[in-house]
Design an enzyme around this catalytic site. Sequence first.
Site, mmCIF file in Angstrom:
data_model
loop_
_atom_site.group_PDB
_atom_site.id
_atom_site.type_symbol
_atom_site.label_atom_id
_atom_site.label_comp_id
_atom_site.label_asym_id
_atom_site.label_seq_id
_atom_site.Cartn_x
_atom_site.Cartn_y
_atom_site.Cartn_z
ATOM 1 N N HIS A 238 -36.965 -2.968 86.922
ATOM 2 C CA HIS A 238 -36.447 -4.217 86.349
ATOM 3 C C HIS A 238 -37.575 -5.185 85.984
ATOM 4 O O HIS A 238 -38.710 -5.003 86.344
ATOM 5 C CB HIS A 238 -35.399 -4.868 87.275
ATOM 6 C CG HIS A 238 -35.904 -5.359 88.589
ATOM 7 N ND1 HIS A 238 -35.189 -6.249 89.365
ATOM 8 C CD2 HIS A 238 -37.037 -5.099 89.274
ATOM 9 C CE1 HIS A 238 -35.865 -6.500 90.456
ATOM 10 N NE2 HIS A 238 -36.974 -5.826 90.438
ATOM 11 N N GLU A 239 -37.197 -6.186 85.189
ATOM 12 C CA GLU A 239 -38.172 -7.152 84.657
ATOM 13 C C GLU A 239 -39.293 -6.464 83.870
ATOM 14 O O GLU A 239 -40.445 -6.890 83.914
ATOM 15 C CB GLU A 239 -38.774 -8.018 85.780
ATOM 16 C CG GLU A 239 -37.799 -8.687 86.712
ATOM 17 C CD GLU A 239 -36.768 -9.553 86.010
ATOM 18 O OE1 GLU A 239 -37.020 -9.978 84.880
ATOM 19 O OE2 GLU A 239 -35.687 -9.741 86.596
ATOM 20 N N GLY A 240 -38.911 -5.451 83.130
ATOM 21 C CA GLY A 240 -39.922 -4.727 82.341
ATOM 22 C C GLY A 240 -40.436 -3.541 83.129
ATOM 23 O O GLY A 240 -41.132 -3.710 84.123
ATOM 24 N N ARG B 51 -41.627 -11.750 87.105
ATOM 25 C CA ARG B 51 -42.510 -10.602 87.281
ATOM 26 C C ARG B 51 -43.429 -10.781 88.489
ATOM 27 O O ARG B 51 -43.674 -9.831 89.236
ATOM 28 C CB ARG B 51 -43.318 -10.369 85.993
ATOM 29 C CG ARG B 51 -42.449 -9.750 84.925
ATOM 30 C CD ARG B 51 -43.086 -9.653 83.555
ATOM 31 N NE ARG B 51 -42.128 -8.977 82.663
ATOM 32 C CZ ARG B 51 -42.329 -8.709 81.388
ATOM 33 N NH1 ARG B 51 -43.468 -9.048 80.808
ATOM 34 N NH2 ARG B 51 -41.413 -8.086 80.668
#
Lengths: 595, 595
Positions: free
Chosen positions: A441-443, A298
């Site tokens: 992406h990545e949350g 993140r």
Amino acid sequence: MAAPILCERDLEFMLYELFDAEAMIARERYADHSRETFNATINTARQIAEKYLVPIRQKVDTDQPTFDGKEVHLIPEIKTAVDAATEAGFVSATADYELGGMQLPLVVAAVANSYLSAAGSTTTGYLWLTSANCNLIEAHGSAEQIEKWVKPMRAGRFAGTMAMTEPGAGSGLADLTTSAVKAEDGSYRVTGSKIFISGGDHSLNENIVHLVLARVKGAPKGVKGISLFIVPKFLVNEDGSLGDRNDVALSGLFHKMGGRGQTSTALSFGEKDGAVGYLVGEENKGLAYMFHMMNEARVMVGTGAAATALTGYQYSLHYARERPQGRVPSQKDPLSPPVNIIEHADVKRMLLAQKAYSEGAFALCLLGAQLADDEKTAPTEEERKAAHLLLDFLTPMIKTWPSEYGPEANDLAIQVLGGHGYINEHPVEMFYRDNRLNPIHEGTTGIQSLDLLARKVPMKNLAGYKACLAEIQKTIDAAQGGELAAEAEQLSAALATLQRTTESLLGAMMEKPIDLALANSVKYLDLFGHVVIAWLWLKQGLIAAAKLEADANFYQGKLQAMRYFFRYELPLIEVWSKILTDLDGTCYEMQDAWF
Amino acid sequence: MAAPILCERDLEFMLYELFDAEAMIARERYADHSRETFNATINTARQIAEKYLVPIRQKVDTDQPTFDGKEVHLIPEIKTAVDAATEAGFVSATADYELGGMQLPLVVAAVANSYLSAAGSTTTGYLWLTSANCNLIEAHGSAEQIEKWVKPMRAGRFAGTMAMTEPGAGSGLADLTTSAVKAEDGSYRVTGSKIFISGGDHSLNENIVHLVLARVKGAPKGVKGISLFIVPKFLVNEDGSLGDRNDVALSGLFHKMGGRGQTSTALSFGEKDGAVGYLVGEENKGLAYMFHMMNEARVMVGTGAAATALTGYQYSLHYARERPQGRVPSQKDPLSPPVNIIEHADVKRMLLAQKAYSEGAFALCLLGAQLADDEKTAPTEEERKAAHLLLDFLTPMIKTWPSEYGPEANDLAIQVLGGHGYINEHPVEMFYRDNRLNPIHEGTTGIQSLDLLARKVPMKNLAGYKACLAEIQKTIDAAQGGELAAEAEQLSAALATLQRTTESLLGAMMEKPIDLALANSVKYLDLFGHVVIAWLWLKQGLIAAAKLEADANFYQGKLQAMRYFFRYELPLIEVWSKILTDLDGTCYEMQDAWF
């Protein structure tokens, strides 16, 4: 002269004036380093970026990876570039010497990496994933796993990925169905499908080490029954040589809006007898381990988004300085020569906004990197804990703010170039497309906002939240009564708005339906993010005001970008705060049938 | 079931409830029409869109036009689609019967055209340019020119373009250098280079009629020395058959971020002996004529931007209703089944925002279309003049607001789909790319904002401005004391903010440096645009509130989208107003050297 990839003067400012990277040298881990080695590393990254990445970026975008049913084909220039960056050590910049690393502070490595991200966009994404994969195994894997998987990755022989997302469960990891069965030899057989796996297949390296989330047969449902496995593309023999192909197959490539330097793949595990996998740590703790990688990822996503915003800003600035067109309104004489477009107030606005967004975002990411260094190497346990707390708290903002406002900056770069920004002779439209993945992406942004409001704010009795506010208050105190007293006062009022809003929401989370209390969490993330960025601009402004005479143009630019953020952006928080404190139910109450 | 291209119920609402299109039938020009013929035309457009455009949109995007050095090659499906739309009469929907038209009101044609724009994105751009070209020649050309050029265009034999932009002068038309010399036969020889000419070359039609801005030798400098010429790709014989190739050459194709259904070309006029051109109207009045086409093109651009936003909204809505993922925060049990993502409050926010942006933008465009009808066919001279004034005033907003907030809506559609929104299996990322041109062409947002503040507001003693405010006030008056009294009050306050801001800026334009007074004009356009869209939402809300029982779900949706706009968007105007009334000089004062 071509546009610079990044502004060297600004990187120097960020690293040595805003964040005192030189002070790191006093720590044992970094004792071999000096400002010279820091700069040499950054310089190497710049040279690789200029030599290998900038020249191929258009080709990388146009000639997308192809899949012939058996193998993925990338244009060969990608391997040349990735190899050059690997050989220069950028997979392992922060790793231990004994694992082949350079033991650089992350705050320095992040600046060097940003040259590669900015120039190569996603071409160098392979490196960052490999590095994050190594870091996870180093933290949670066994000594044998480090020897067998990490060392070849650090050396550039193997690549690494993270494989979480499934066709039926994107952000909803609780529903993942990939399964694992223990075999007699203690390894597992993994079966299932994963999608959107970046770098999931290619021939840039001898082998690819997938970190795969799966559910051991009989494990609890939901997130508490998820385990983490190392599943390599090729099995590896005792002596480290490659063995048989594992039962992992590429089932397809995705064709993406941007970021085409890095393959996005659908992978099939266990179509035959089950893919051989090796458990990392203990069963059912996989998600916690994966969060180790995800938290790092993140911060990396935020930094990449900021780097792409910075380079778009530099490109459009360069263009605006060289492109004559039109006249300013006061020039009534049509015979007067056209001005360069940088003279138009609205072009200045679009450049200032880009500067405010991208340099603000980059400062936040470097703060995250410095906190990541501090949580490992700060002199006292107390400092390490404090750094860990603040980093944990800030992570959803470090991931999201650059990902939301970075593409916004790239959008303005397109607009500065006008029609020329819309065609692929210039890279700005590609920067936008590359950057557009980052809020997903990545949350996603929505998920990050729930993480912030429902988890990070309340955690440990508001400890992270209070620590963050205290840091901001310190800067306000430092600015009060000085040249930037007006900005200090404005930030102080913003802080009060943030506090009032937070208290109101925490109350609602106790007393009202939780779905309503969290319904506008994205606006809360926006609000908090803007306060944090304003804080980092005030910090930059204080340095600029103090040193103005030493480099007047540069520091005037810093002050003006700070003013832009305080005047054009920070006031927006009052609008968001009202929505939040009103506990506005417009979205919450909306019904499917009404759309 | 596939997502609908547009929402039929909403189009019905727009056309017959918000704008009383049926009332047009009372006018002589439209006497042959009825609600049935209107609906049949719209239905035909929908069928063409479904049959010819939706199935090819991905291929159109992937297989870009190519240039082999001699000719442009498009995939053949484009010709099939363009021919189908042409044969159904969509080049000439609003034109006179005697020119082969259908004499439809523009407000109806705009809805039909929106099906083609939404589904085919820019594939059908060829038609709109041809139509606008015809309209210009009909208004300013000679009877002979209409016979020779317009009739074959209306019939679909010829296509039309507008050729303004030059490599050295993008938005700065005053600096254009293409030249024209009068020949003995009364025609002209045109020499120069044009870029970004949409539809500038292709083989979809027998011939292409370029409308070219050029400067007659000896003409005054600046915009007062620009003339307009018809410059065909092929000369045309007396009998209407094609003659020799004119001296117009394609010098290159641009590769665009989106909108790949329509070629964007660089054209070279007069590389040999000069391209034969025919003067339209009088010398040196070309820019005024071109504005006829540009004003129409600006309304078309806005409508296209709105249509692309509408279709992205429908697509993401359809996806959100069918895609199960995750749980709402109150669902603590991980064993409960995942919900469809439309149940998540933040997804509802992204859908509501799209609805508010796209339906608000579309309402504004249809208002523009209705005013264009009224300025030609309203019963009294006074009404026609009033319509002309208001349309002229609103044009920069009709062009810009949909162009700015349409891509914003498409961006949210990407986010609703998450990772799936970023790949080309779904069209939403293409919708964004297609729509991103709209804030650039036909006058950038910056240029539109100067047009609004420096020209349209002051014109005729503020007559357009006052007329616009009076219309808004009427709706406020109608809403006061009723169910939507709160919104009426909020809009009334917004109107006061707008007035206060405008007065402050008009004062500054007199008393302060003009470059400073106009420096934040984009924020003024944002402010005015938001007030106008809020007005159109209140109008929609009033109808919905009155008819709620008749179609509860649909009207509840309208009311909720109105509330969304009033609560999440309209309050932003206070931030913009403060920047404007402060006469904020941050951008104006910024210096090149400080960046």
